[in-house]
Scaffold this motif. Structure first.
Motif, PDB file in Angstrom:
ATOM      1  N   SER A  69      29.494  24.600 -13.643  1.00  0.00           N
ATOM      2  CA  SER A  69      28.072  24.876 -13.468  1.00  0.00           C
ATOM      3  C   SER A  69      27.595  24.598 -12.047  1.00  0.00           C
ATOM      4  N   THR A  70      28.359  23.876 -11.307  1.00  0.00           N
ATOM      5  CA  THR A  70      28.237  23.724  -9.860  1.00  0.00           C
ATOM      6  C   THR A  70      29.581  23.183  -9.385  1.00  0.00           C
ATOM      7  N   ARG A  71      29.932  23.485  -8.173  1.00  0.00           N
ATOM      8  CA  ARG A  71      31.048  22.795  -7.515  1.00  0.00           C
ATOM      9  C   ARG A  71      30.430  22.005  -6.372  1.00  0.00           C
ATOM     10  N   ARG A  72      30.692  20.718  -6.324  1.00  0.00           N
ATOM     11  CA  ARG A  72      29.930  19.850  -5.420  1.00  0.00           C
ATOM     12  C   ARG A  72      30.869  18.842  -4.781  1.00  0.00           C
ATOM     13  N   ILE A  73      30.847  18.777  -3.457  1.00  0.00           N
ATOM     14  CA  ILE A  73      31.744  17.884  -2.723  1.00  0.00           C
ATOM     15  C   ILE A  73      30.926  17.091  -1.706  1.00  0.00           C
ATOM     16  N   ASP A 102      37.824  20.147   3.161  1.00  0.00           N
ATOM     17  CA  ASP A 102      38.430  21.454   2.902  1.00  0.00           C
ATOM     18  C   ASP A 102      39.513  21.364   1.830  1.00  0.00           C
ATOM     19  N   ASP A 103      40.288  20.277   1.840  1.00  0.00           N
ATOM     20  CA  ASP A 103      41.293  20.079   0.794  1.00  0.00           C
ATOM     21  C   ASP A 103      40.627  19.973  -0.579  1.00  0.00           C
ATOM     22  N   MET A 104      39.517  19.258  -0.616  1.00  0.00           N
ATOM     23  CA  MET A 104      38.795  19.087  -1.885  1.00  0.00           C
ATOM     24  C   MET A 104      38.264  20.429  -2.390  1.00  0.00           C
ATOM     25  N   ALA A 105      37.742  21.241  -1.466  1.00  0.00           N
ATOM     26  CA  ALA A 105      37.212  22.551  -1.845  1.00  0.00           C
ATOM     27  C   ALA A 105      38.312  23.451  -2.395  1.00  0.00           C
ATOM     28  N   LYS A 106      39.458  23.416  -1.738  1.00  0.00           N
ATOM     29  CA  LYS A 106      40.595  24.219  -2.202  1.00  0.00           C
ATOM     30  C   LYS A 106      41.030  23.775  -3.592  1.00  0.00           C
ATOM     31  N   MET A 107      41.042  22.484  -3.812  1.00  0.00           N
ATOM     32  CA  MET A 107      41.451  21.947  -5.112  1.00  0.00           C
ATOM     33  C   MET A 107      40.446  22.323  -6.201  1.00  0.00           C
ATOM     34  N   ALA A 108      39.153  22.299  -5.883  1.00  0.00           N
ATOM     35  CA  ALA A 108      38.131  22.662  -6.866  1.00  0.00           C
ATOM     36  C   ALA A 108      38.275  24.109  -7.321  1.00  0.00           C
ATOM     37  N   ASN A 109      38.802  24.959  -6.442  1.00  0.00           N
ATOM     38  CA  ASN A 109      38.991  26.377  -6.760  1.00  0.00           C
ATOM     39  C   ASN A 109      40.410  26.693  -7.228  1.00  0.00           C
ATOM     40  N   ASP A 110      41.192  25.666  -7.526  1.00  0.00           N
ATOM     41  CA  ASP A 110      42.591  25.862  -7.906  1.00  0.00           C
ATOM     42  C   ASP A 110      42.702  26.704  -9.180  1.00  0.00           C
ATOM     43  N   ILE A 111      43.597  27.689  -9.158  1.00  0.00           N
ATOM     44  CA  ILE A 111      43.731  28.620 -10.284  1.00  0.00           C
ATOM     45  C   ILE A 111      45.140  28.591 -10.880  1.00  0.00           C
ATOM     46  N   THR A 112      45.840  27.477 -10.696  1.00  0.00           N
ATOM     47  CA  THR A 112      47.162  27.323 -11.293  1.00  0.00           C
ATOM     48  C   THR A 112      47.042  26.623 -12.636  1.00  0.00           C
ATOM     49  N   VAL A 121      31.812  33.498  -7.217  1.00  0.00           N
ATOM     50  CA  VAL A 121      33.058  34.071  -7.742  1.00  0.00           C
ATOM     51  C   VAL A 121      34.129  34.159  -6.658  1.00  0.00           C
ATOM     52  N   ASN A 122      33.713  34.138  -5.391  1.00  0.00           N
ATOM     53  CA  ASN A 122      34.678  34.151  -4.296  1.00  0.00           C
ATOM     54  C   ASN A 122      35.157  32.752  -3.906  1.00  0.00           C
ATOM     55  N   GLY A 123      34.645  31.726  -4.590  1.00  0.00           N
ATOM     56  CA  GLY A 123      35.077  30.363  -4.302  1.00  0.00           C
ATOM     57  C   GLY A 123      34.483  29.775  -3.045  1.00  0.00           C
ATOM     58  N   GLU A 124      33.347  30.309  -2.594  1.00  0.00           N
ATOM     59  CA  GLU A 124      32.721  29.826  -1.363  1.00  0.00           C
ATOM     60  C   GLU A 124      31.771  28.663  -1.644  1.00  0.00           C
ATOM     61  N   PHE A 125      31.374  27.982  -0.576  1.00  0.00           N
ATOM     62  CA  PHE A 125      30.439  26.869  -0.650  1.00  0.00           C
ATOM     63  C   PHE A 125      29.324  27.066   0.369  1.00  0.00           C
ATOM     64  N   ARG A 126      28.271  26.271   0.222  1.00  0.00           N
ATOM     65  CA  ARG A 126      27.202  26.221   1.219  1.00  0.00           C
ATOM     66  C   ARG A 126      26.821  24.760   1.435  1.00  0.00           C
ATOM     67  N   ILE A 174      28.894  19.813   0.686  1.00  0.00           N
ATOM     68  CA  ILE A 174      28.811  21.216   0.266  1.00  0.00           C
ATOM     69  C   ILE A 174      28.718  21.357  -1.250  1.00  0.00           C
ATOM     70  N   SER A 175      28.174  22.501  -1.664  1.00  0.00           N
ATOM     71  CA  SER A 175      28.059  22.800  -3.089  1.00  0.00           C
ATOM     72  C   SER A 175      27.864  24.294  -3.269  1.00  0.00           C
ATOM     73  N   ILE A 176      27.753  24.715  -4.530  1.00  0.00           N
ATOM     74  CA  ILE A 176      27.472  26.110  -4.868  1.00  0.00           C
ATOM     75  C   ILE A 176      26.912  26.143  -6.288  1.00  0.00           C
ATOM     76  N   LEU A 177      26.055  27.119  -6.557  1.00  0.00           N
ATOM     77  CA  LEU A 177      25.562  27.389  -7.912  1.00  0.00           C
ATOM     78  C   LEU A 177      26.125  28.733  -8.372  1.00  0.00           C
ATOM     79  N   PRO A 178      26.245  28.955  -9.678  1.00  0.00           N
ATOM     80  CA  PRO A 178      26.839  30.208 -10.167  1.00  0.00           C
ATOM     81  C   PRO A 178      26.029  31.460  -9.859  1.00  0.00           C
ATOM     82  N   THR A 179      24.684  31.351  -9.798  1.00  0.00           N
ATOM     83  CA  THR A 179      23.867  32.541  -9.516  1.00  0.00           C
ATOM     84  C   THR A 179      22.865  32.258  -8.410  1.00  0.00           C
ATOM     85  N   GLY A 180      21.927  31.359  -8.652  1.00  0.00           N
ATOM     86  CA  GLY A 180      20.920  31.060  -7.649  1.00  0.00           C
ATOM     87  C   GLY A 180      19.984  29.977  -8.124  1.00  0.00           C
TER      88      GLY A 180
END
Length: 798
Positions: free
Chosen positions: A732-736, A535-545, A770-775, A746-752
């Motif tokens: 292009s993907t966020r992958r942990i 969860d820490d890694m996911a939060k960091m991947a979505n960091d917007i600072t 765009v909501n910073g979620e993972f699957r 977990i990971s995510i793709l931008p569209t599908g």
């Protein structure tokens, strides 16, 4: 009246039949995710479980069966993308897009990708296991071409499907390799030498970190020829219907830093936004092989992957593997050029390009031993008198292409030593290879064919080709490349930043500002010494600072003169003083920061350029951080005024007033509504979506988007005519991957997953992204079976 009723009834029935036929036809074009299919070449039955996001989990008796099955299901979701990717590197896009991509095709043909790959295939060791597996994958693609539905893009463009061959695989990876390199900036830098005096260029071009550098004197060149070269390369890349690769983040934590005592891994390659998304996910399982991977269209081995033993990913190394050289043509014989003390013959190659709705176009490529001339006669323009010929030297085509064998090797390694043995095969593009395993190892290698230049020679300008004095004096062996294996910090990271010195030199290249993404990674990893979780890694991947955002604004605010400011402006200063550098959708500071920084840049640099076009072409690419913190810099003086010398304070105050007026015009009078979501948006463009009437069917979005260029959630943008920011590059993907619970990584793709606009998986991850979620990246078979929406069985064809 009865006749009219009959006529209306007949027309209604006809319309119903047309609509029904259209519905049936459209449904025949959709991918098949369930049922049974025969597949020639299979030794045993293969089963594909498609999970709720369309990721295929392929279970087969052997690896060739798995790759053949992968080829089929990959093609049914991404055949159009495969088609574009194989054509890009071999100069065949104009068959689809007509004159729009003609210069693009000329440029990529001139690079010699097609011929280089022909040579690689001619010398290929066909007994290497990667070849049999590649051919099985291609066989699956070709069986889909023969038997599967034709994607709608082929109907819309009138393009006929053609079989895939091994050379297409090589062309696809070569094209992607060129988009990794940023060597064309050498042209921009050399242009700047024509415009600026030595005092100004010295401040901008000292190497990083500071060491002595001899800036070449090329002030005798006509700027018009360099403009033409820069425009040609820019046009070639801008008209590509396939995304370029820009950068990436990755960090890997050793067991000492994690809560569960196992390696944690993150990787998010940054690629130009586009639809379909660049990666296709697939999970392959046989009795002897398992891999969950991310695949390029038409490439049989994943560039990013993990299993229960190890994980790897890539970021762009950003080393300079493309150099440009001035060539000296013989004064009376145009077939000769000088190299050292001899006159050598140019090589001439004639190519023909098929162009949609036009006659085929023939053109001639003129080459030196280094590579093609980028301003020779194939540019279809009249050369300027006195223009100097410029050649391009790309390392990819200078050494044997073994990238496919390298990808095979790293995906079949069983430990860190075997993994590292395949890395020397990746000579270009330059990559940061990130690694972790269940034994607790973490590692980073810079893979590239690195070279040593003569002392103080910078590769960031057009070099002297005739003398030979600017040639590399040595190509380094792979053991001299930078790397970090199990460091005492207990983590490795990469954000396209300058790597540490190697072999007594710094790697030349165009590296990202280390005070932004790289600095933010270090700050966060150092702040939390241990106890890291997924969860820490996911939060960091979505960091917007933005690490430098609030510091920049505070530096500006200190310089502002309150006298003469309105009550509204003074009130707004309080908002900016408390801004934390975050680029959330409701942030009031984010918009002002971006506009303010742009206006400081404009007021600081533009006066040194004679026209707006000149500034936009060259000045806009200058780095503000090189000058901003130096109040004594020559650049602060506005040469257009009669004052003795402007100061940093004057420039910043002018930029503030310009920004205030600009935002009132663009966003309205109420500064409390100047939020980031009003200006920053993400839209996933499809090539067919360029046609306005088809855009809504192919393009995904737009969505308001958090983050900006330089945040870990890296959202680079281009400013539109209305002042808004359209996102141009994204993760292009966020992958942990978590080795304490690898089956729930977990990971995510931008569209599908699917590139087929008729598929239910065309854009089913877009809002999650765009909501910073993972699957979940499922690997447990029972979990896969219980959560799969569709099952497709492949049986051997009799």
């Amino acid at each position: 009246m009865r006749k009219i009723k009959k006529l209306l009834l007949s027309l209604g029935l006809l319309l119903f039949v047309i609509l029904l036929a259209g519905f049936i036809f459209i449904n025949t074009l959709t991918p098949t995710y369930s049922g049974e299919k025969d597949l020639a070449g299979l030794a045993q039955e293969a089963t594909v479980y498609f999970d709720q996001y369309g990721v295929p989990h392929i279970y087969a008796d052997n690896e060739e069966d798995a790759l053949r099955t992968l080829g089929y299901v990959h093609a049914q979701d991404r055949l159009w993308q495969m088609e574009l990717l194989r054509r890009a590197g071999s100069g065949r896009l104009s068959e689809i897009f007509g004159e729009l991509t003609l210069e693009t095709d000329k440029f990529f043909l001139s690079l010699g990708i097609d011929e280089h790959n022909e040579e690689a295939l001619a010398n290929l060791d066909t007994s290497h296991p990667s070849i049999a597996l590649s051919n099985a994958y291609l066989d699956g693609i070709n069986q889909f071409i023969d038997e599967g539905p034709t994607p709608v893009e082929f109907y819309l463009t009138g393009l006929k499907k053609q079989k895939f061959v091994l050379k297409d695989v090589y062309n696809a990876v070569a094209y992607m390799g060129f988009t990794f390199n940023k060597g064309a900036r050498d042209i921009v830098n050399t242009n700047l030498l024509q415009v600026l005096d030595t005092a100004h260029t010295n401040e901008l071009f000292k190497n990083n970190p500071a060491d002595e550098i001899n800036i070449p004197v090329h002030r005798d060149s006509s700027i018009s020829d360099l403009v033409a070269i820069q425009h040609k390369i820019k046009q070639a890349l801008e008209n590509l219907p396939i995304p370029e690769i820009y950068g990436s983040n990755s960090w890997v934590l050793a067991p000492e830093k994690t809560a569960n005592g196992k390696v944690l891994f993150e990787n998010d390659p940054h690629i130009a936004q586009a639809q379909p998304a660049v990666w296709y996910e697939a999970h392959l399982v046989t009795p002897t092989y398992e891999k969950y991977g991310y695949y390029l269209a038409g490439v049989p081995f994943p560039l990013l992957s993990h299993d229960r033993t190890m994980v790897h990913g890539f970021t762009m190394l950003a080393n300079d593997d493309t150099n440009f050289y001035y060539e000296e043509q013989h004064p009376t014989d145009t077939t000769l050029y000088r190299y050292k003390e001899e006159w050598r013959k140019f090589e001439y190659v004639t190519k023909s390009i098929l162009v949609k709705d036009m006659e085929a176009v023939s053109f001639q490529i003129k080459r030196t031993h280094r590579g093609p001339l980028v301003n020779a006669n194939y540019a279809n323009r009249t050369r300027v008198e006195g223009e100097r010929l410029v050649s391009i030297h790309w390392l990819f085509t200078q050494f044997e292409n073994k990238l496919i064998q390298g990808l095979y090797g790293i995906n079949h390694a069983s430990n860190i030593d075997e993994f590292s043995q395949s890395l020397p095969y990746i000579h270009a593009p330059g990559l940061n290879v990130m690694y972790g395993d269940n034994e607790g190892n973490v590692a980073w290698w810079g893979t590239a064919k690195l070279y040593r230049m003569p002392d103080s020679t910078s590769t960031k300008f057009i070099l002297n080709g005739a003398s030979g004095e600017d040639d590399p004096i040595e190509y380094l062996s792979f053991d001299k490349n930078p790397r970090s294996i199990n460091p005492s910090s207990n983590y490795v990271y990469s954000a396209n930043n300058q790597p540490d010195s190697t072999s007594g030199m710094y790697v030349p290249g165009y590296f990202a500002n280390s005070s932004r993404r790289a600095g933010r990674i270090i700050d966060l990893l150092e702040a939390k010494k241990e106890g890291w979780t997924k969860d820490d890694m996911a939060k960091m991947a979505n960091d917007i600072t933005l690490r430098t955002g609030s510091d920049f604004m505070n530096s500006c605010l200190i310089e502002l003169e309150l006298k003469g400011l309105s009550d509204e402006q003074v009130a707004y200063l309080d908002i900016m003083k408390s801004w934390d550098g975050k680029f959330g959708l409701t942030s009031l500071g984010a918009v002002f920061f971006e506009k303010m920084e742009a206006n400081v840049h404009l007021n600081l640099f533009s006066d040194e350029f004679s026209t707006n076009e000149e500034y936009n072409s060259y000045g806009a690419q200058l780095k503000l951080d090189k000058v901003f913190d130096n109040p004594l810099s020559l650049w602060w003086d506005d040469v257009r005024t009669n004052e003795e010398k402007e100061t940093r304070k004057q420039i910043i105050n002018k930029a503030f007033k310009d920004t205030w007026q600009q935002l009132k015009l663009e966003l309205g009078q109420d500064y409390k509504t100047w939020t980031w979501d009003r200006v920053h948006y993400l839209e996933h463009d499809h090539p067919i979506g360029r046609v306005p009437s088809l855009k809504k069917y192919f393009t995904v979005g737009p969505f308001p988007s958090s983050g900006t260029s330089g945040t870990l959630n890296n959202q680079g943008f281009r400013t539109q005519d209305d002042g808004r920011y359209k996102v141009s590059s994204i993760p292009s993907t966020r992958r942990i991957v978590d080795f304490s619970d690898v089956e729930n990584s977990i990971s995510i793709l931008p569209t599908g997953q699917s590139g087929n606009p008729l598929s239910k998986h065309y854009k089913d991850q877009a809002e999650m992204y765009v909501n910073g979620e993972f699957r979940k990246m499922m690997m447990n078979k029972n979990d896969i079976i219980n959560n799969s929406l569709d099952i497709l069985k492949f049986t051997p064809k009799e």
